[in-house]
Design a protein around this motif. Structure first.
Motif, PDB file in Angstrom:
ATOM      1  N   ILE A  71       0.780  -0.886   0.456  1.00 25.10           N
ATOM      2  CA  ILE A  71       0.606  -0.419  -0.006  1.00 25.10           C
ATOM      3  C   ILE A  71       1.191   1.170  -0.004  1.00 25.10           C
ATOM      4  O   ILE A  71       0.365   2.217  -0.645  1.00 25.10           O
ATOM      5  N   VAL A  72       1.919   1.605   1.081  1.00 28.36           N
ATOM      6  CA  VAL A  72       2.947   2.279   1.059  1.00 28.36           C
ATOM      7  C   VAL A  72       3.639   1.990  -0.511  1.00 28.36           C
ATOM      8  O   VAL A  72       3.287   3.189  -1.279  1.00 28.36           O
ATOM      9  N   PHE A  73       3.875   1.603  -1.158  1.00 25.96           N
ATOM     10  CA  PHE A  73       4.836   1.550  -2.238  1.00 25.96           C
ATOM     11  C   PHE A  73       3.364   2.012  -3.511  1.00 25.96           C
ATOM     12  O   PHE A  73       4.436   3.066  -4.419  1.00 25.96           O
ATOM     13  N   ALA A  74       2.207   1.841  -3.188  1.00 27.67           N
ATOM     14  CA  ALA A  74       1.661   1.697  -4.259  1.00 27.67           C
ATOM     15  C   ALA A  74       1.648   3.400  -4.102  1.00 27.67           C
ATOM     16  O   ALA A  74       0.760   3.712  -5.174  1.00 27.67           O
ATOM     17  N   ALA A  75       1.483   3.650  -3.113  1.00 34.72           N
ATOM     18  CA  ALA A  75       0.660   5.792  -3.389  1.00 34.72           C
ATOM     19  C   ALA A  75       2.152   6.276  -3.045  1.00 34.72           C
ATOM     20  O   ALA A  75       1.836   7.115  -4.214  1.00 34.72           O
ATOM     21  N   ALA A  76       2.974   5.500  -3.327  1.00 33.95           N
ATOM     22  CA  ALA A  76       4.625   6.384  -3.360  1.00 33.95           C
ATOM     23  C   ALA A  76       5.093   6.418  -4.563  1.00 33.95           C
ATOM     24  O   ALA A  76       5.156   7.629  -5.382  1.00 33.95           O
ATOM     25  N   ARG A  77       4.850   5.699  -5.268  1.00 38.93           N
ATOM     26  CA  ARG A  77       4.666   5.628  -7.155  1.00 38.93           C
ATOM     27  C   ARG A  77       3.630   6.050  -7.557  1.00 38.93           C
ATOM     28  O   ARG A  77       4.570   6.973  -8.752  1.00 38.93           O
ATOM     29  N   GLU A  78       2.472   6.174  -6.986  1.00 38.87           N
ATOM     30  CA  GLU A  78       1.535   7.176  -7.798  1.00 38.87           C
ATOM     31  C   GLU A  78       1.572   9.162  -7.638  1.00 38.87           C
ATOM     32  O   GLU A  78       1.607   9.337  -8.433  1.00 38.87           O
ATOM     33  N   LEU A  79       2.732   8.950  -6.147  1.00 40.83           N
ATOM     34  CA  LEU A  79       2.557  10.423  -6.224  1.00 40.83           C
ATOM     35  C   LEU A  79       4.473  10.691  -6.401  1.00 40.83           C
ATOM     36  O   LEU A  79       4.726  11.604  -7.393  1.00 40.83           O
ATOM     37  N   LEU A  80       5.190   9.900  -7.072  1.00 40.31           N
ATOM     38  CA  LEU A  80       6.191  10.009  -7.476  1.00 40.31           C
ATOM     39  C   LEU A  80       5.789  10.322  -9.871  1.00 40.31           C
ATOM     40  O   LEU A  80       6.505  11.395  -9.449  1.00 40.31           O
ATOM     41  N   ALA A  81       4.481   9.947  -9.875  1.00 40.97           N
ATOM     42  CA  ALA A  81       4.733  10.172 -11.350  1.00 40.97           C
ATOM     43  C   ALA A  81       4.271  11.711 -11.379  1.00 40.97           C
ATOM     44  O   ALA A  81       4.274  11.743 -12.421  1.00 40.97           O
ATOM     45  N   ASP A 120      14.965  -7.160 -22.313  1.00 38.49           N
ATOM     46  CA  ASP A 120      13.589  -6.959 -21.812  1.00 38.49           C
ATOM     47  C   ASP A 120      13.881  -5.492 -20.382  1.00 38.49           C
ATOM     48  O   ASP A 120      12.290  -5.447 -19.620  1.00 38.49           O
ATOM     49  N   THR A 121      14.833  -5.648 -19.775  1.00 37.90           N
ATOM     50  CA  THR A 121      14.870  -4.120 -18.868  1.00 37.90           C
ATOM     51  C   THR A 121      14.717  -2.948 -19.335  1.00 37.90           C
ATOM     52  O   THR A 121      14.075  -2.298 -18.908  1.00 37.90           O
ATOM     53  N   TYR A 122      15.155  -3.053 -20.485  1.00 33.82           N
ATOM     54  CA  TYR A 122      14.658  -1.667 -21.210  1.00 33.82           C
ATOM     55  C   TYR A 122      12.833  -1.395 -21.430  1.00 33.82           C
ATOM     56  O   TYR A 122      12.556  -0.520 -21.234  1.00 33.82           O
ATOM     57  N   ASP A 123      12.289  -2.376 -21.927  1.00 36.53           N
ATOM     58  CA  ASP A 123      11.175  -2.806 -21.747  1.00 36.53           C
ATOM     59  C   ASP A 123      10.193  -2.311 -20.765  1.00 36.53           C
ATOM     60  O   ASP A 123       9.157  -1.494 -21.057  1.00 36.53           O
ATOM     61  N   VAL A 124      10.411  -2.952 -19.225  1.00 35.89           N
ATOM     62  CA  VAL A 124      10.250  -2.449 -18.077  1.00 35.89           C
ATOM     63  C   VAL A 124      10.491  -1.546 -17.937  1.00 35.89           C
ATOM     64  O   VAL A 124       9.434  -0.769 -16.767  1.00 35.89           O
ATOM     65  N   LEU A 125      11.279  -0.385 -18.100  1.00 31.77           N
ATOM     66  CA  LEU A 125      11.831   0.700 -17.711  1.00 31.77           C
ATOM     67  C   LEU A 125      10.928   1.351 -18.049  1.00 31.77           C
ATOM     68  O   LEU A 125      10.301   2.433 -17.246  1.00 31.77           O
ATOM     69  N   LEU A 126      10.707   1.608 -19.709  1.00 32.58           N
ATOM     70  CA  LEU A 126       9.777   2.568 -20.292  1.00 32.58           C
ATOM     71  C   LEU A 126       8.468   2.610 -19.963  1.00 32.58           C
ATOM     72  O   LEU A 126       7.753   3.458 -20.269  1.00 32.58           O
ATOM     73  N   LEU A 127       7.738   0.589 -19.316  1.00 28.08           N
ATOM     74  CA  LEU A 127       6.335   0.473 -18.470  1.00 28.08           C
ATOM     75  C   LEU A 127       6.560   1.449 -17.752  1.00 28.08           C
ATOM     76  O   LEU A 127       5.464   1.901 -17.206  1.00 28.08           O
ATOM     77  N   HIS A 128       7.753   1.993 -17.077  1.00 29.98           N
ATOM     78  CA  HIS A 128       7.771   2.842 -15.848  1.00 29.98           C
ATOM     79  C   HIS A 128       8.247   4.074 -15.867  1.00 29.98           C
ATOM     80  O   HIS A 128       9.498   4.584 -15.406  1.00 29.98           O
ATOM     81  N   ALA A 129       7.586   5.173 -17.030  1.00 35.97           N
ATOM     82  CA  ALA A 129       9.072   6.366 -17.385  1.00 35.97           C
ATOM     83  C   ALA A 129       9.273   7.821 -16.107  1.00 35.97           C
ATOM     84  O   ALA A 129      10.143   8.049 -15.886  1.00 35.97           O
ATOM     85  N   ALA A 130       8.119   7.233 -15.298  1.00 36.39           N
ATOM     86  CA  ALA A 130       8.192   8.474 -14.658  1.00 36.39           C
ATOM     87  C   ALA A 130       9.029   7.770 -13.180  1.00 36.39           C
ATOM     88  O   ALA A 130       9.295   8.891 -12.316  1.00 36.39           O
ATOM     89  N   LEU A 131       9.059   7.001 -13.663  1.00 35.80           N
ATOM     90  CA  LEU A 131      10.542   6.651 -11.955  1.00 35.80           C
ATOM     91  C   LEU A 131      12.135   6.851 -13.186  1.00 35.80           C
ATOM     92  O   LEU A 131      12.511   6.383 -12.608  1.00 35.80           O
ATOM     93  N   LEU A 132      12.048   6.464 -14.105  1.00 36.46           N
ATOM     94  CA  LEU A 132      13.136   7.027 -14.953  1.00 36.46           C
ATOM     95  C   LEU A 132      14.627   8.015 -14.220  1.00 36.46           C
ATOM     96  O   LEU A 132      15.680   7.841 -13.843  1.00 36.46           O
ATOM     97  N   PRO A 133      13.636   9.390 -14.002  1.00 41.73           N
ATOM     98  CA  PRO A 133      14.507  10.535 -13.223  1.00 41.73           C
ATOM     99  C   PRO A 133      14.910   9.960 -12.344  1.00 41.73           C
ATOM    100  O   PRO A 133      16.246   9.774 -11.805  1.00 41.73           O
TER     101      PRO A 133
END
Length: 191
Positions: A17-27, A91-104
């Protein structure tokens, strides 16, 4: 027997729950603006409730980044080390692009830490060693492959304008990533 619960447990929080909220906020706000107070506010709890699950903002970010890497398939079904390395990094590249908000955050942290990051690094090392890359160069090769992959994913996550003023489509950027990856792998295996 009565068990004393920590503040986060009393609030009904779980790490997920904490990680999901943090991921949304980070994005939404980016790594610089994300705070433990902001995550707590999103969850409707006091900030100290989060500390039952993470020790700091940095720890929270590290958990988020490592969680992303759990989706990378390190079990490549090929005996050829060059093909295995390429498949693993694509595969790593594809996974990272799915989470582009976390790339920074990946760029700021220069990768990720944690069990999934270690699993990915170990997979890359195994394929490099299978290809007879000298032991003293394996760690450096892992570092170069990861930087290439994170850097290209970050580059591809934003509109890219070529020298003629046209936006490069994702397929072109993916092609450039894989060509560069092949060059790197070829050079590493040829050393």
């Amino acid at each position: 027997m009565t068990t004393t619960r920590k503040p986060g447990e009393r609030a009904g929080l779980t790490p997920e729950i904490v990680f999901a909220a943090a991921r949304e906020l980070l994005a939404e706000v980016g790594i610089e603006a994300m705070s433990m107070r902001g995550v707590a506010k999103r969850l409707g709890v006091a900030p100290n409730a989060l500390y039952a699950h993470v020790v700091s903002k940095q720890d929270l970010v590290d958990h988020l980044l490592d969680d992303v890497l759990s989706a990378v398939d390190t079990q490549v079904a090929t005996q050829d080390p060059s093909s295995a390395l390429q498949a693993l990094m694509v595969d790593t590249y594809d996974v990272l692009l799915l989470h582009a908000a976390l790339l920074p955050a990946f760029l700021v942290r220069q990768g990720a830490r944690g069990d999934n990051a270690r699993r990915l690094g170990d997979g890359v090392k195994t394929h490099l060693e299978s290809a007879s890359v000298p032991a003293e160069r394996v760690d450096q090769a892992v570092h170069v492959l990861i930087i290439h992959t994170i850097g290209f994913a970050a580059f591809a996550s934003h509109p890219n304008i070529d020298s003629n003023g046209y936006e490069q489509p994702p397929a072109v950027l993916r092609r450039d990533f894989t060509v560069g990856l092949k060059w790197l792998i070829f050079g590493m295996l040829d050393c």
